[in-house]
Enzyme design. Structure first.
Site, PDB file in Angstrom:
ATOM      1  N   GLY A 135       0.810  -1.220   0.000  1.00  0.00           N
ATOM      2  CA  GLY A 135       0.000   0.000   0.000  1.00  0.00           C
ATOM      3  C   GLY A 135       0.840   1.265   0.000  1.00  0.00           C
ATOM      4  O   GLY A 135       0.360   2.336  -0.408  1.00  0.00           O
TER       5      GLY A 135
ATOM      6  N   GLU B  65       1.551   1.851  -3.478  1.00  0.00           N
ATOM      7  CA  GLU B  65       0.269   2.188  -4.118  1.00  0.00           C
ATOM      8  C   GLU B  65      -0.142   3.628  -3.833  1.00  0.00           C
ATOM      9  O   GLU B  65      -0.651   4.324  -4.720  1.00  0.00           O
ATOM     10  CB  GLU B  65      -0.809   1.198  -3.657  1.00  0.00           C
ATOM     11  CG  GLU B  65      -0.555  -0.208  -4.205  1.00  0.00           C
ATOM     12  CD  GLU B  65      -1.498  -1.254  -3.650  1.00  0.00           C
ATOM     13  OE1 GLU B  65      -1.276  -1.697  -2.505  1.00  0.00           O
ATOM     14  OE2 GLU B  65      -2.460  -1.614  -4.338  1.00  0.00           O
TER      15      GLU B  65
HETATM   16  N1  CO8 Z   1       1.553  -3.504   8.903  1.00  0.00           N
HETATM   17  C1  CO8 Z   1       1.591  -3.490  10.258  1.00  0.00           C
HETATM   18  N2  CO8 Z   1       2.723  -3.330  10.974  1.00  0.00           N
HETATM   19  C2  CO8 Z   1       3.881  -3.216  10.277  1.00  0.00           C
HETATM   20  C3  CO8 Z   1       3.921  -3.239   8.879  1.00  0.00           C
HETATM   21  C4  CO8 Z   1       2.685  -3.379   8.178  1.00  0.00           C
HETATM   22  N3  CO8 Z   1       2.590  -3.361   6.822  1.00  0.00           N
HETATM   23  N4  CO8 Z   1       5.199  -3.108   8.473  1.00  0.00           N
HETATM   24  C5  CO8 Z   1       5.934  -3.025   9.609  1.00  0.00           C
HETATM   25  N5  CO8 Z   1       5.161  -3.081  10.687  1.00  0.00           N
HETATM   26  C6  CO8 Z   1       5.552  -3.018  12.099  1.00  0.00           C
HETATM   27  C7  CO8 Z   1       6.219  -4.309  12.542  1.00  0.00           C
HETATM   28  O1  CO8 Z   1       5.245  -5.271  12.892  1.00  0.00           O
HETATM   29  C8  CO8 Z   1       7.017  -3.836  13.714  1.00  0.00           C
HETATM   30  O2  CO8 Z   1       6.154  -3.689  14.817  1.00  0.00           O
HETATM   31  P1  CO8 Z   1       6.689  -4.165  16.304  1.00  0.00           P
HETATM   32  O3  CO8 Z   1       7.905  -3.312  16.559  1.00  0.00           O
HETATM   33  O4  CO8 Z   1       5.506  -3.857  17.186  1.00  0.00           O
HETATM   34  O5  CO8 Z   1       7.015  -5.610  16.188  1.00  0.00           O
HETATM   35  C9  CO8 Z   1       7.444  -2.432  13.321  1.00  0.00           C
HETATM   36  O6  CO8 Z   1       6.560  -2.042  12.262  1.00  0.00           O
HETATM   37  C10 CO8 Z   1       8.860  -2.393  12.785  1.00  0.00           C
HETATM   38  O7  CO8 Z   1       8.955  -3.355  11.772  1.00  0.00           O
HETATM   39  P2  CO8 Z   1      10.100  -4.482  11.748  1.00  0.00           P
HETATM   40  O8  CO8 Z   1      10.554  -4.813  13.146  1.00  0.00           O
HETATM   41  O9  CO8 Z   1       9.604  -5.612  10.906  1.00  0.00           O
HETATM   42  O10 CO8 Z   1      11.262  -3.670  11.005  1.00  0.00           O
HETATM   43  P3  CO8 Z   1      12.432  -4.284  10.119  1.00  0.00           P
HETATM   44  O11 CO8 Z   1      13.408  -3.185   9.885  1.00  0.00           O
HETATM   45  O12 CO8 Z   1      12.956  -5.550  10.698  1.00  0.00           O
HETATM   46  O13 CO8 Z   1      11.698  -4.680   8.728  1.00  0.00           O
HETATM   47  C11 CO8 Z   1      10.217  -4.301   6.878  1.00  0.00           C
HETATM   48  C12 CO8 Z   1      11.127  -3.666   7.955  1.00  0.00           C
HETATM   49  C13 CO8 Z   1      11.073  -5.103   5.899  1.00  0.00           C
HETATM   50  C14 CO8 Z   1       9.503  -3.177   6.145  1.00  0.00           C
HETATM   51  C15 CO8 Z   1       9.201  -5.246   7.568  1.00  0.00           C
HETATM   52  O14 CO8 Z   1       8.569  -4.524   8.627  1.00  0.00           O
HETATM   53  C16 CO8 Z   1       8.124  -5.730   6.650  1.00  0.00           C
HETATM   54  O15 CO8 Z   1       8.357  -6.627   5.860  1.00  0.00           O
HETATM   55  N6  CO8 Z   1       6.897  -5.144   6.774  1.00  0.00           N
HETATM   56  C17 CO8 Z   1       5.757  -5.587   5.994  1.00  0.00           C
HETATM   57  C18 CO8 Z   1       5.866  -5.130   4.562  1.00  0.00           C
HETATM   58  C19 CO8 Z   1       4.696  -5.629   3.770  1.00  0.00           C
HETATM   59  O16 CO8 Z   1       4.498  -6.812   3.567  1.00  0.00           O
HETATM   60  N7  CO8 Z   1       3.883  -4.671   3.273  1.00  0.00           N
HETATM   61  C20 CO8 Z   1       2.725  -4.990   2.486  1.00  0.00           C
HETATM   62  C21 CO8 Z   1       1.551  -5.171   3.363  1.00  0.00           C
HETATM   63  S1  CO8 Z   1       0.117  -5.747   2.490  1.00  0.00           S
HETATM   64  C22 CO8 Z   1      -0.465  -4.348   1.738  1.00  0.00           C
HETATM   65  O17 CO8 Z   1       0.117  -3.301   1.791  1.00  0.00           O
HETATM   66  C23 CO8 Z   1      -1.727  -4.526   1.010  1.00  0.00           C
HETATM   67  C24 CO8 Z   1      -2.254  -3.238   0.406  1.00  0.00           C
HETATM   68  C25 CO8 Z   1      -3.614  -3.438  -0.201  1.00  0.00           C
HETATM   69  C26 CO8 Z   1      -4.645  -3.788   0.839  1.00  0.00           C
HETATM   70  C27 CO8 Z   1      -5.987  -3.880   0.211  1.00  0.00           C
HETATM   71  C28 CO8 Z   1      -7.057  -4.232   1.214  1.00  0.00           C
HETATM   72  C29 CO8 Z   1      -8.444  -4.277   0.567  1.00  0.00           C
END
Ligand code: CO8
Length: 264
Positions: free
Chosen positions: A115, A118
């Site tokens: 997103g 997007e």
């Molecule tokens: N949603 C919720 N929380 C998130 C997200 C996310 N997309 N990304 C990161 N966070 C949170 C983590 O859970 C973490 O929280 P906590 O400290 O409480 O555990 C905090 O942010 C920090 O993240 P990380 O510890 O994972 O940080 P890193 O430096 O290790 O990694 C990354 C960074 C690589 C960005 C990793 O966080 C990651 O892979 N995040 C998810 C990325 C992802 O998959 N994004 C796509 C999500 S799906 C989407 O966007 C769909 C859009 C369309 C939806 C349509 C609906 C109808």
């Protein structure tokens, strides 16, 4: 607003998505706030360009993340109906970014995933910090890009590249994003906001009404057949010829002086 910050100066609105604990992931509350604030901005004559960016993470790193996607914690238990509602909740503000009379620039300061990529694609122009990372990781989560990604990515980079990115979930860096036309410009991260503001100022120095009509012409004509699109353009051209800016812009050229453009 809990998750957005708005600062207005010199006719530029800087809108910062700020959820430091979730790398600025988009949840329902943020989408609602975005929709409200864009409605407000659209009615303001003192804003001519909107710059959308991401706030620092919880360790105060300003270049970690633009938007790391939709909020996975919110989506995990969605029913089909709830997912559709969430998608449509994003569609409204995303269309505002795309179609509002002000120009919208995404200043991408780190992760632009799912997103996040997007929402950047819904903006008129994308400027990326050199450390920015782009991906559509959705199919790896068992979903599809549902904030317009399957549509806007193909329109921006072509169907073949869009399919590759969406089917593989590959991360690409800013240089590759530039190479395939996903972003307009890549700059050193420390120069990101200055570059975005300089571009905004340049746009503001042009006829603002003409810029907003040009935006409408490009957007509206994009999905039309060329004959109707060119006719639509001619009609909009006619409208710009009724403005102060057209008289002033052309007279100033003929009088060899700088134009003072004022219309919005
Ligand atoms: N949603 C919720 N929380 C998130 C997200 C996310 N997309 N990304 C990161 N966070 C949170 C983590 O859970 C973490 O929280 P906590 O400290 O409480 O555990 C905090 O942010 C920090 O993240 P990380 O510890 O994972 O940080 P890193 O430096 O290790 O990694 C990354 C960074 C690589 C960005 C990793 O966080 C990651 O892979 N995040 C998810 C990325 C992802 O998959 N994004 C796509 C999500 S799906 C989407 O966007 C769909 C859009 C369309 C939806 C349509 C609906 C109808």
């Amino acid at each position: 607003m809990n998750n957005l910050k708005l600062e207005v100066a010199d006719q530029i609105a800087v809108l910062t998505i700020s959820r430091p604990g979730a790398l600025n992931a988009l949840n329902s509350e943020t989408l609602d706030e975005l929709n409200s604030v864009l409605t407000e901005i659209e009615g303001r004559d003192d804003v001519k360009v909107v710059i959308l960016t991401g706030g620092p993470d919880k360790k105060d790193n300003p270049y970690k993340s633009f938007v790391a996607g939709a909020d996975i914690a919110e989506m995990v238990n969605f029913s089909a109906a709830e997912a559709r509602t969430f998608g449509m909740k994003a569609a409204e503000p995303f269309f505002k970014l795309m179609n509002m009379r002000q120009v919208t620039i995404a200043a991408i300061n780190g992760f632009a995933l799912g997103g996040g990529c997007e929402i950047a694609m819904a903006c008129d122009i994308r400027i990326a910090a050199e450390n920015a990372t782009f991906a559509q990781p959705e199919t790896g989560l068992g979903i599809i890009p549902g904030f317009g990604g399957t549509q806007r990515l193909a329109r921006l980079v072509g169907m073949g590249r869009a399919k590759e990115l969406i089917f593989t979930c590959d991360n690409i860096d800013a240089a590759e994003a530039y190479r395939i036309g996903l972003v307009n410009k890549v700059v050193a991260k420390e120069e990101l906001m200055d570059t975005a503001k300089k571009m905004a100022s340049k746009i503001i120095s042009k006829g603002s009404y003409a810029v907003s009509i040009a935006k409408a012409a490009i957007n509206n004509g994009y999905d039309m057949d060329i004959k109707n699109a060119v006719e639509m353009e001619a009609n909009l051209f006619g409208i710009t010829c009724s403005t102060h800016d057209k008289t002033e812009g052309m007279t100033a050229f003929l009088e060899r002086r700088a134009a003072e453009l004022t219309d919005f």
